[in-house]
Write an enzyme that holds these catalytic residues in place. Sequence first.
Site, PDB file in Angstrom:
ATOM      1  CB  SER A   8       3.289  -5.875  -8.223  1.00 27.72           C
ATOM      2  OG  SER A   8       2.592  -6.056  -7.023  1.00 27.72           O
ATOM      3  CG  HIS A  48       5.229  -9.379  -4.880  1.00 26.19           C
ATOM      4  ND1 HIS A  48       6.100  -8.562  -4.202  1.00 26.19           N
ATOM      5  CD2 HIS A  48       4.263  -8.567  -5.377  1.00 26.19           C
ATOM      6  CE1 HIS A  48       5.697  -7.308  -4.294  1.00 26.19           C
ATOM      7  NE2 HIS A  48       4.582  -7.292  -4.997  1.00 26.19           N
TER       8      HIS A  48
END
Length: 249
Positions: free
Chosen positions: A144, A195
């Site tokens: 991610s 992230h």
Amino acid sequence: MRNRQRGSNLGLLLLASQVFQLGIDNIPPVTLATLGLNVYLFLFPVKPLLQTCLSVREAYLYRDWSRLLLSPFHHADDMHLYFNMASLLWKGIKLERKLGGAWFAYLLSVFSLLTGLVYLLLEMGLTHMTEDSSYSLQCAVGFSGVLFGLKVVNNHYHPGGATYIMGLPIANRYSCWVELILIHIMNPGTSFIGHLAGILVGLLYTAGPLKSLMKTCAGFVTSNGQHGGQQTYYNSSGKSSLFYREILI
């Protein structure tokens, strides 16, 4: 640190359904190969999850740099894999068609490595600033972080428009920041720093020196007898990683 949860493999079934709905012929080759690699390593991991996740302690202090290569392509469970790969399909189809397969493969390789390096730098900085060693123990896996970087690049090449997040229209240029915050609020166990590292790498590409550096490196390779010019490499122009903690004994 918890072990991989295999469960009913519902995520794999959902992913297979989505791939067949799209049609394998409609998925560009690099995107399809990347998806296949992630699925393969989920089913047949190189090492146990505890030995592939990325942390300051394991990678920097213990010099296990192989985690930089392994951590993006291993996932905690089948739903973690599903959400990341569903996101990859959407972003990969758009970006690979825009950039060309060779340059997109190059971009994925660089982003996978750099996102891990930026993650380590951020965690090391937090450890020193807060004098809290727990930041050096946080261990992350999953694709991610790379996907957040790809989102920044996709918004750069497809400017304008809006993304609906929880029913509210958010301009695409700001959507990655809103998602970064909302994901962390709704699921505090996700890798906020991972992230954020992906977003920063994406910005290094779209607004910083990374793209020029990559073109220079690609030009150097091609000038040494491979395929002609840089044009060979480019055309014009989660669900989230989970955190794991270990306790030092």
